[in-house]
Design an enzyme around this catalytic site. Structure first.
Site, PDB file in Angstrom:
ATOM      1  N   ASP A  31       6.481  -9.693  -1.525  1.00 32.52           N
ATOM      2  CA  ASP A  31       7.296  -8.567  -1.718  1.00 32.52           C
ATOM      3  C   ASP A  31       8.791  -8.808  -1.752  1.00 32.52           C
ATOM      4  O   ASP A  31       9.105  -9.739  -1.051  1.00 32.52           O
ATOM      5  CB  ASP A  31       7.082  -7.438  -0.769  1.00 32.52           C
ATOM      6  CG  ASP A  31       7.403  -5.846  -0.890  1.00 32.52           C
ATOM      7  OD1 ASP A  31       6.638  -5.034  -1.095  1.00 32.52           O
ATOM      8  OD2 ASP A  31       8.734  -5.914  -1.061  1.00 32.52           O
ATOM      9  N   ILE A  32       9.436  -8.206  -2.605  1.00 34.81           N
ATOM     10  CA  ILE A  32      11.074  -8.448  -2.721  1.00 34.81           C
ATOM     11  C   ILE A  32      11.660  -8.092  -1.569  1.00 34.81           C
ATOM     12  O   ILE A  32      12.793  -8.574  -1.283  1.00 34.81           O
ATOM     13  CB  ILE A  32      11.515  -7.863  -3.992  1.00 34.81           C
ATOM     14  CG1 ILE A  32      12.753  -8.509  -4.511  1.00 34.81           C
ATOM     15  CG2 ILE A  32      11.644  -6.506  -3.862  1.00 34.81           C
ATOM     16  CD1 ILE A  32      13.112  -8.182  -5.866  1.00 34.81           C
ATOM     17  N   ASN A  88      -0.464   2.468  -0.908  1.00 33.39           N
ATOM     18  CA  ASN A  88       0.368   3.973  -0.620  1.00 33.39           C
ATOM     19  C   ASN A  88       0.015   4.558  -2.003  1.00 33.39           C
ATOM     20  O   ASN A  88      -0.171   3.947  -3.041  1.00 33.39           O
ATOM     21  CB  ASN A  88       2.025   3.549  -0.782  1.00 33.39           C
ATOM     22  CG  ASN A  88       2.472   3.162   0.589  1.00 33.39           C
ATOM     23  OD1 ASN A  88       1.605   3.628   1.423  1.00 33.39           O
ATOM     24  ND2 ASN A  88       3.374   2.084   0.549  1.00 33.39           N
ATOM     25  N   VAL A  97       6.265   2.167  -6.945  1.00 32.48           N
ATOM     26  CA  VAL A  97       5.855   1.518  -7.886  1.00 32.48           C
ATOM     27  C   VAL A  97       4.700   2.161  -8.288  1.00 32.48           C
ATOM     28  O   VAL A  97       3.521   1.946  -7.829  1.00 32.48           O
ATOM     29  CB  VAL A  97       5.714  -0.035  -7.878  1.00 32.48           C
ATOM     30  CG1 VAL A  97       5.396  -0.425  -9.143  1.00 32.48           C
ATOM     31  CG2 VAL A  97       7.132  -0.560  -7.312  1.00 32.48           C
ATOM     32  N   HIS A 101      -1.428  -1.055  -6.408  1.00 28.63           N
ATOM     33  CA  HIS A 101      -1.333  -2.189  -5.338  1.00 28.63           C
ATOM     34  C   HIS A 101      -1.616  -2.342  -3.961  1.00 28.63           C
ATOM     35  O   HIS A 101      -1.707  -1.161  -3.168  1.00 28.63           O
ATOM     36  CB  HIS A 101       0.205  -2.740  -5.685  1.00 28.63           C
ATOM     37  CG  HIS A 101       1.070  -1.719  -5.341  1.00 28.63           C
ATOM     38  ND1 HIS A 101       1.539  -0.915  -5.820  1.00 28.63           N
ATOM     39  CD2 HIS A 101       1.849  -1.875  -3.965  1.00 28.63           C
ATOM     40  CE1 HIS A 101       2.366  -0.233  -5.347  1.00 28.63           C
ATOM     41  NE2 HIS A 101       2.716  -0.649  -4.078  1.00 28.63           N
ATOM     42  N   HIS A 103      -0.779  -3.849  -0.243  1.00 24.79           N
ATOM     43  CA  HIS A 103       0.185  -4.741   0.565  1.00 24.79           C
ATOM     44  C   HIS A 103      -0.634  -5.411   1.570  1.00 24.79           C
ATOM     45  O   HIS A 103      -1.677  -4.971   2.147  1.00 24.79           O
ATOM     46  CB  HIS A 103       1.190  -3.821   1.533  1.00 24.79           C
ATOM     47  CG  HIS A 103       2.103  -2.801   0.525  1.00 24.79           C
ATOM     48  ND1 HIS A 103       3.371  -3.182   0.325  1.00 24.79           N
ATOM     49  CD2 HIS A 103       1.984  -1.681  -0.126  1.00 24.79           C
ATOM     50  CE1 HIS A 103       4.046  -2.323  -0.339  1.00 24.79           C
ATOM     51  NE2 HIS A 103       3.184  -1.474  -0.690  1.00 24.79           N
TER      52      HIS A 103
END
Ligand code: 5GP
Ligand code: ZN
Length: 114
Positions: A31-32, A88, A97, A101, A103
């Site tokens: 993750d950024i 999420n 986003v 996805h 996490h």
């Protein structure tokens, strides 16, 4: 492939991102903006917005995402200490986003969920 989707762009190589894992179903990147010492994202190769838009014929992808998360937890040394998997979905969950996805968070004690 959705042209203005950052995860589609990373997955196709159009945007920068070091792929930590990849198979025919999904890939993973760090993750950024990490919220924990290990914070990875497991992302399906194909663009699905929400769980609700996933047809049952694609449920295999969910299993592959969890299998990838399990492998990544092991290779990142957090399988023993514990980790959290988060998906999420929508506004109240703060989904930023719109490409489904998972996490993977770990490497420190995580706060109670609320
Ligand atoms: P969401 O809130 O949608 O569940 O999570 C989206 C996550 O994607 C956020 O934690 C955010 O930091 C991460 N993210 C957003 N843009 C990028 C990017 O360009 N590269 C990477 N590696 N992560 C990103
Ligand atoms: Zn996408």
């Amino acid at each position: 492939m959705v042209r203005d989707c950052i995860f589609c762009r990373i997955g196709s190589g159009d945007a920068p991102g070091v792929l930590l894992y990849r198979n025919e179903h999904c890939f993973a990147v760090a993750d950024i903006e990490p919220k924990a010492p290990v914070h990875l994202l497991v992302i399906p190769n194909q663009h699905f917005t929400y769980l609700g838009s996933l047809a049952p014929s694609f449920y295999t992808v969910l299993g592959e995402m969890f299998a990838a998360a399990r492998t990544l937890a092991e290779t990142h040394g957090i399988a023993g200490s514990g980790y959290r998997l988060v998906v999420n979905q929508g506004e109240n969950a703060g989904q930023q986003v719109s490409h489904l996805h998972l996490h993977l968070l770990g490497g420190r004690p995580l706060d109670a969920m609320g």
